[in-house]
Structure formats: C-alpha cells, structure tokens
Design an enzyme around this catalytic site. Structure first.
Site, PDB file in Angstrom:
ATOM      1  N   GLU A   1       0.840  -1.195   0.000  1.00 21.04           N
ATOM      2  CA  GLU A   1       0.000   0.000   0.000  1.00 21.04           C
ATOM      3  C   GLU A   1       0.872   1.241   0.000  1.00 21.04           C
ATOM      4  OE1 GLU A   1      -3.523   2.073   2.682  1.00 21.04           O
ATOM      5  OE2 GLU A   1      -3.391  -0.102   2.525  1.00 21.04           O
ATOM      6  N   ARG A   2       0.592   2.144  -0.924  1.00 20.41           N
ATOM      7  CA  ARG A   2       1.400   3.348  -1.135  1.00 20.41           C
ATOM      8  C   ARG A   2       2.862   2.974  -1.393  1.00 20.41           C
ATOM      9  NH1 ARG A   2      -3.024   5.943  -2.483  1.00 20.41           N
ATOM     10  NH2 ARG A   2      -4.478   6.199  -0.763  1.00 20.41           N
TER      11      ARG A   2
ATOM     12  N   ASN B   1      -3.121  -1.208   7.858  1.00 21.83           N
ATOM     13  CA  ASN B   1      -4.470  -1.648   7.505  1.00 21.83           C
ATOM     14  C   ASN B   1      -4.423  -3.172   7.405  1.00 21.83           C
ATOM     15  OD1 ASN B   1      -5.665   0.990   7.241  1.00 21.83           O
ATOM     16  ND2 ASN B   1      -4.491   1.217   5.354  1.00 21.83           N
TER      17      ASN B   1
ATOM     18  N   GLU C   1     -10.373   5.238   9.430  1.00 24.12           N
ATOM     19  CA  GLU C   1     -10.551   4.809   8.045  1.00 24.12           C
ATOM     20  C   GLU C   1     -11.068   3.373   7.953  1.00 24.12           C
ATOM     21  OE1 GLU C   1      -7.334   7.706   5.836  1.00 24.12           O
ATOM     22  OE2 GLU C   1      -6.674   5.687   6.363  1.00 24.12           O
TER      23      GLU C   1
ATOM     24  N   ARG D   1      -1.294   4.434  16.761  1.00 25.46           N
ATOM     25  CA  ARG D   1      -1.290   5.560  15.830  1.00 25.46           C
ATOM     26  C   ARG D   1      -2.387   6.562  16.180  1.00 25.46           C
ATOM     27  NH1 ARG D   1      -1.903   4.974  10.417  1.00 25.46           N
ATOM     28  NH2 ARG D   1      -0.114   6.204   9.785  1.00 25.46           N
TER      29      ARG D   1
ATOM     30  N   ARG E   1     -10.667  18.187   9.797  1.00 21.94           N
ATOM     31  CA  ARG E   1      -9.779  17.027   9.935  1.00 21.94           C
ATOM     32  C   ARG E   1      -8.483  17.390  10.658  1.00 21.94           C
ATOM     33  NH1 ARG E   1      -8.077  13.147   4.826  1.00 21.94           N
ATOM     34  NH2 ARG E   1      -6.146  12.300   5.686  1.00 21.94           N
TER      35      ARG E   1
ATOM     36  N   LYS F   1       1.613  11.605  13.332  1.00 22.19           N
ATOM     37  CA  LYS F   1       2.129  12.156  12.081  1.00 22.19           C
ATOM     38  C   LYS F   1       2.681  13.562  12.330  1.00 22.19           C
ATOM     39  CE  LYS F   1      -0.683   9.527   8.831  1.00 22.19           C
ATOM     40  NZ  LYS F   1      -1.460   9.549   7.584  1.00 22.19           N
TER      41      LYS F   1
ATOM     42  N   ASP G   1      -1.935  14.911   6.584  1.00 20.13           N
ATOM     43  CA  ASP G   1      -1.562  13.600   6.063  1.00 20.13           C
ATOM     44  C   ASP G   1      -0.341  13.686   5.163  1.00 20.13           C
ATOM     45  OD1 ASP G   1      -1.565  10.927   5.427  1.00 20.13           O
ATOM     46  OD2 ASP G   1      -3.374  10.968   4.223  1.00 20.13           O
TER      47      ASP G   1
ATOM     48  N   GLU H   1       4.147   9.265  -1.063  1.00 22.49           N
ATOM     49  CA  GLU H   1       2.737   9.235  -1.441  1.00 22.49           C
ATOM     50  C   GLU H   1       2.269  10.567  -2.002  1.00 22.49           C
ATOM     51  OE1 GLU H   1      -1.682   8.441   0.554  1.00 22.49           O
ATOM     52  OE2 GLU H   1       0.132   8.112   1.748  1.00 22.49           O
TER      53      GLU H   1
ATOM     54  N   GLU I   1       7.340  21.551  -3.936  1.00 20.54           N
ATOM     55  CA  GLU I   1       6.336  22.396  -3.294  1.00 20.54           C
ATOM     56  C   GLU I   1       5.893  23.522  -4.224  1.00 20.54           C
ATOM     57  OE1 GLU I   1       5.821  24.956   0.884  1.00 20.54           O
ATOM     58  OE2 GLU I   1       7.812  24.474   0.122  1.00 20.54           O
TER      59      GLU I   1
END
Length: 671
Positions: free
Chosen positions: A161-162, A204, A287, A320, A337, A361, A366, A394, A503
C-alpha cells in the site's frame, strides 16, 4: 555469519568500494556475541577484497581496533581511549585515533556494529589525522520503519500500500518468499544508517495479514532471523479485532477479562517463538479499522490492554494517532480534519503506560509537502510520543519525482512548539518512525535517487541535529563511490533543493492535497473538494484557503501553545508558507514576500517547472559518469517529472486564473 551478496540488486549506499579503507588495513576485532560476529564478518569480507587482515586475538601491529570494552585485555592504545571516554551507552560508540591506530570502542555489540558503519561513512579520513575521543550515541532508543506490505495482493492498493518500488521483499503471491537473502541485505542497509526496528506488514490489517500473529507466526520468525544479525527487531501490525477474528471471542472490548487473557496468552506465544520481538503497531478507529470506540472505550483503554500484554516481555505498542472522521459532510465547515488527532488524544495525556507509544504524524493532516507541525506533539507531555514521517513519497511524487525530503524533516525536528528558544520536536519525541519506501525493485526504491530519503531518515533519526545537505553528500559519496567532483556537485545541485521545487509546482501556501483522488498522483485541484475526506481548499471567485482561526473558523489555531497560537491566528504574522492552511484570503492579499497570493501561485508554478527542466539538463551531463542502466532509469523518470510538473503548472494556474479573473502580471500564457 555470511555477508549477503546480491548481483541482481543495486548495492545502494553499501557498494564494495565503500569498504576499501577498512578492507586494506590490519584490524583487530574483540568481543563476543552475534553482532560482534557480524562486525568481524563485515571486516573479513572487506579484507578478502582489498588485501587487509583481520584477527580476533593476538598482538599487533594493528591499524584498526574494533572492541567491546568488556572484551579485555584491550591493546594499550584502546585501553587509553577507554580511560579517556568513560561510560558508553548501549548503542553508542567512541571513535579515536592516536599513535597511528584508529580505535572504535563500544560497551555493547550494537554499538560496535554502528561504530563499524561510522567508519564506512568516514572512509580514508578515519585513518589519517589524529582524533580525540568522539562519542556517538543515538538520540532515541528506537528508530523504526513501518512497511505497509500486504501478503495477498490487494485489489486496489496492490502488494504494498502506497508502495512505488514494486512488490514486497517479504511476500509474493500470498506466501513468504523462498529466498530471504534480500531481507538480510535490507537489514544491513538499515543498520548502516542507524535504523534498528521495522514493522513488516500493513497498518491496515487485512484477513490474511491478521494471521501473522498466530498460525503464520513462523513467517515472522523467519524474517526476524534474517534481520537479527544487523540488530533489527521485528514488530507486527495487528488488528484490534484479533480476539474476534482469530480467537473466536464474541467481543474485542479492551476491558473484558477474556479479551485481555487472549491477548496475554497470544503475546506470550509470540515471544516464545521470537524472544527479541519488538511489539505491536495499531491503527484503530480510523478509516474503517476496528477499535475501542465500538465498546465505548478510549484509545488509552485500547493501548493499555496491549501494553499490559507486552510488558512482561519488554515489548511496546505503537498506537497511531491518525484518527479522524473520513465521512464528513463537505458542506459543514465546523468539522476540521486538522483538529481531529488533538481532539481525540490530548484529553488522554498521562493515561498511556510506559510501554505505550503514541505515534503522531508530523503534521495535523496527512504527510503533505507543507503542513504545520502537529499540535499533538506539544499537547501530551505525560505520554511517550513517536513522530511519524513518510519516506514513501505518497504525496511528494511517488518516487517518480526527485524530492529529497530531509530538509523538510529537519525543519520539523528543529521546530520549537513553545517558541524558538524552547524545546524542539526532536527534544520532545521518544522516537522516530517512518513509512518505508522499499520494494523488490532493482534499485530498492524505484527511483534510484529516492534511496537518499531512506538513508537520510535513518541518519536524522540517529541524530536530528545533522545538516540534511551534509547527509546528502554522505549518501552520494557512499552510493557512487568513488564519486568524482562533477558527479558529487551535480547530484547535490539537483537534489538539495528538490523538496522546495516540488512544493512550488504543487499545492500552494500550505493548502495541501489538490491531488487525484485514490492514487494521489498528479494534479486535480478540486479532486477532493466535495468528498467526505475533509481535505478542502474552499476556493471561490473571491479567495482561497481554510479558516482555522479561533475568531471566525474551526479554532485549530487554539490547539497550539504560545506563541504559535497567536502567530497562526494573525493574518499579519502567519508565515506565508502556511497562510492558506490557517486562513481564507482574497487573491489580492499581499504576502510578506510582497507578492499577491494569486501572483505567487503563478510565479511559483512557472518556477517549479523550470527548475525541473534544469534538473533534467544537469542529469544529462552525468552520462558516462554513472552506470548506464541507472542513468537511463533516472533520465526516464526525469522526463516524467517534467511532464507532470508542467501539468501541475498548467492546471493550477488555469484554475486560479479562471476563478480570480486576475491575469499574470508577467504576461505569461496561462491555458
């Protein structure tokens, strides 16, 4: 102990040439234990290649002594260094050079291993001028990578994943790989940059991965055996619902005694199989992942249950803090969020056990190219915190774009939540964790230059004070050893400013996202604007940005301590690079730079694409100075980066030109 030699995988920052300085010397290795054996094997392999000698006993003369302080009797030169150095931490080492002998001393085998790789980084200078005793110790006890690897190929996310570097190095087609030599080589690379722990499966946790805790535990043990010679401890991501999914219980309530007994017994079996197992990683109530909320319990309750199961064995749970409402109404501007992690966790400060680590994080959203530091980091002085970064790119080009992330990480680590004179993020953090960017690709990371991010994370996790530019040069000198000056300077020029270049041509002024939903690659300015994910920019005909002020917005600024609470609240004081994260402003708002918001958007997007074109031109000059296959891979990826940067430029500039109606002051064409 044998050193893994893979002819079909790039050597990354440990090519044979990097060991020439050590391999051409007369070396004494003193000390017992598996890691001391690894040190001896590394030196022996280098000596076999470059003509030196290595012994584990006997008299000199020696050019290099690598010794545990407990190994005595030490040669006189090493004994003198030991008397000067004093006590050494478990993973630390002391380096000195006197009387023509280079000495590395450690009180524990892990320190000796890290001392060896310190010498590899130094190369010939380690054997030249005299050195007073230098002490080198890690800033934190645990420096960890999380792999988001799946055993079964996920229908949407794939094997990793990612992941942007091929399949998993652990699993293939639903089973453990037959040959784990590459896993051992990976552990070697990690030890060489200071990493000492990894979680080997996706946070996950799907049905197959859940079984790693029980009937597939042998696979975890096999991976641990390959990593153990390099001091890497294995951790597992586990599902909070494991007592139901694996144990047949009717509940996973963390206060239920049967549930607690199940976790205690299961954990005991894990340690019977893997005595040096590190612990668990948990993503809960986020999630769609199950968690304690289903039972009216808190995250502290859930983490506490697992911490209690792990405590008798010396393990830890990483819980997390990435918890938010991913089904919010985009019309409701009161839901934010960016506030979520603080709102969930700050009230729980002091309720997490000593072996429960809250994994936060670095920013409140995110892993964006630009975010403020998460307010959670300053809000929980009574809780052990791991700051989480994302080495896998990501949101920063997915290892198709050159984007050296260490300068961003260094800004985060050096940020003072209570002001410039106070403690920094690096001071507050108990440890550092990052999501790995490795796969079964020839170059480990897909883009050969993305290796620098993995290397730099390990080095900054070891010492957050390091200069990212110096770390980049370390990586270049090791990976391309011997690196002629044109190669070194050109790579440095290409990579050192590449995060800011990225950026410039993506989302402006800290607003974030604007990526294609789902896969998160390439521009889509309104892609998430009317979705439940809470990642909005609120652009209209009059302005852009998210009002997170206390006065008129979501109040997120109030989650920060002073002085930042007032700095972010103030339109006049808020840093330009975070303006749209905290404020909704007119397109004509004048930044501290003197430019208007809309002109800044035009200018940076044109500049970013031009910088990528320059990067590609620099790389063309290196043809003949690097391996032809590597040169071709990077050239192809730079072509894609330029195409994508131009697409970002054109879509973002066209979007804001059409919204605002304000032309580019420089008269450049906007589609």
């Amino acid at each position: 102990m044998t050193i893994p030699e893979l002819t079909d995988v790039h050597a990354a920052w440990l090519p044979p040439e990097a060991f020439r300085a050590i391999g051409s010397r007369r070396t004494l290795v003193l000390g017992d234990g598996a890691l001391a054996g690894t040190v001896h094997a590394e030196v022996a392999a280098a000596c076999a290649r470059y003509g030196g000698t290595v012994r584990r006993t006997g008299d000199g003369p020696f050019d290099l002594v690598l010794a545990l302080t407990t190994a005595g009797p030490l040669p006189p030169v090493a004994a003198a260094v030991m008397a000067e150095a004093g006590p050494i931490g478990e993973e630390g080492h002391v380096l000195a050079r006197r009387d023509g002998v280079t000495v590395v001393l450690a009180s524990a085998p892990a320190g000796l291993l890290y001392g060896l790789f310190h010498l590899v980084r130094l190369g010939e200078p380690a054997f030249e001028a005299a050195r007073q005793a230098e002490r080198h110790e890690p800033a934190t006890r645990r420096r960890m990578l999380d792999h988001w690897d799946n055993i079964d190929v996920h229908p949407v996310m794939g094997q990793v994943e990612r992941g942007y570097a091929g399949g998993s190095i652990f699993w293939r087609d639903g089973v453990l790989r037959d040959d784990l030599t590459r896993v051992r080589a990976y552990g070697r690379l990690l030890a060489a940059c200071g990493i000492n722990a990894i979680a080997i499966n996706n946070v996950n946790v799907h049905a197959t991965e859940a079984r790693l805790l029980t009937d597939r535990l042998g696979e975890v043990a096999a991976i641990a055996a390959e990593l153990r010679p390099y001091g890497i401890r294995v951790h597992l991501s586990v599902t909070f619902a494991a007592p139901i999914v694996l144990g047949g219980l009717p509940t996973a309530d963390p206060l239920d005694e049967d549930v607690r007994r199940w976790w205690a017994a299961t954990t005991a079996r894990v340690y019977e199989t893997i005595p040096d197992f590190g612990g668990y990683v948990v993503k809960a109530d986020s999630e769609g992942q199950p968690g304690p909320f289903a039972y009216g319990r808190s995250h502290a309750d859930g983490a506490g249950m697992l911490a209690d199961a792990l405590a008798p064995h010396g393990g830890v749970v990483h819980w997390r803090a990435f918890v938010y409402n991913h089904r919010q109404d985009w019309r409701d501007r009161s839901t934010d969020r960016a506030r979520a992690a603080y709102d969930h966790f700050a009230p729980l400060d002091g309720r997490f056990g000593d072996n429960a680590i809250l994994q936060v994080k670095y920013g409140p959203m995110d892993f964006q190219p630009r975010e403020p530091v998460s307010p959670v980091i300053a809000a929980m002085p009574g809780t052990r915190l791991a700051v989480e970064f994302q080495v896998t790119q990501e949101y920063t080009g997915q290892q198709k774009h050159v984007c050296y992330l260490a300068p961003m990480w260094r800004e985060v680590l050096g940020f003072g939540p209570w002001g410039p004179e106070g403690a920094t993020v690096a001071d507050v953090a108990t440890e550092f964790v990052a999501v790995s960017n490795v796969g079964d690709d020839l170059y480990w990371t897909g883009h050969p230059l993305a290796q620098a991010n993995l290397y730099a994370f390990g080095r900054l996790a070891w010492d957050p004070r390091l200069d990212p530019a110096a770390v980049l040069d370390e990586w270049i000198d090791l990976t391309f050893a011997p690196s002629p000056e044109p190669l070194r300077s050109t790579l440095h020029t290409m990579m050192d400013g590449s995060w800011r270049t990225y950026e410039r041509y993506t989302a402006p002024l800290g607003v974030g996202f604007m990526v294609r939903p789902g896969h998160h690659y390439g521009p889509d300015v309104d892609g998430y604007e009317y979705t439940p994910w809470g990642t909005y920019h609120f652009a209209d005909r009059d302005g852009v940005g998210v009002d997170r002020t206390r006065a008129t917005g979501t109040g997120c600024t109030g989650q920060y301590p002073q002085p930042w609470s007032d700095v972010y609240e103030s339109l006049e004081q808020c840093p330009d690079e975070l303006l749209l994260f905290f404020h909704h402003v007119p397109y004509g708002h004048v930044l501290h730079s003197g430019s208007t918001v809309v002109q800044h958007i035009y200018d940076t997007h044109f500049a970013g694409a031009e910088e990528v074109a320059d990067m590609r031109a620099h790389w063309d000059k290196l043809e003949g100075l690097v391996d032809p296959a590597l040169h071709a891979r990077v050239k192809e990826l730079l072509d894609e980066q330029l195409r994508c940067a131009e697409e970002w430029r054109d879509q973002v500039n066209a979007y804001f030109f059409r919204k605002s109606g304000v032309p580019d002051a420089r008269g450049r064409r906007i589609p």
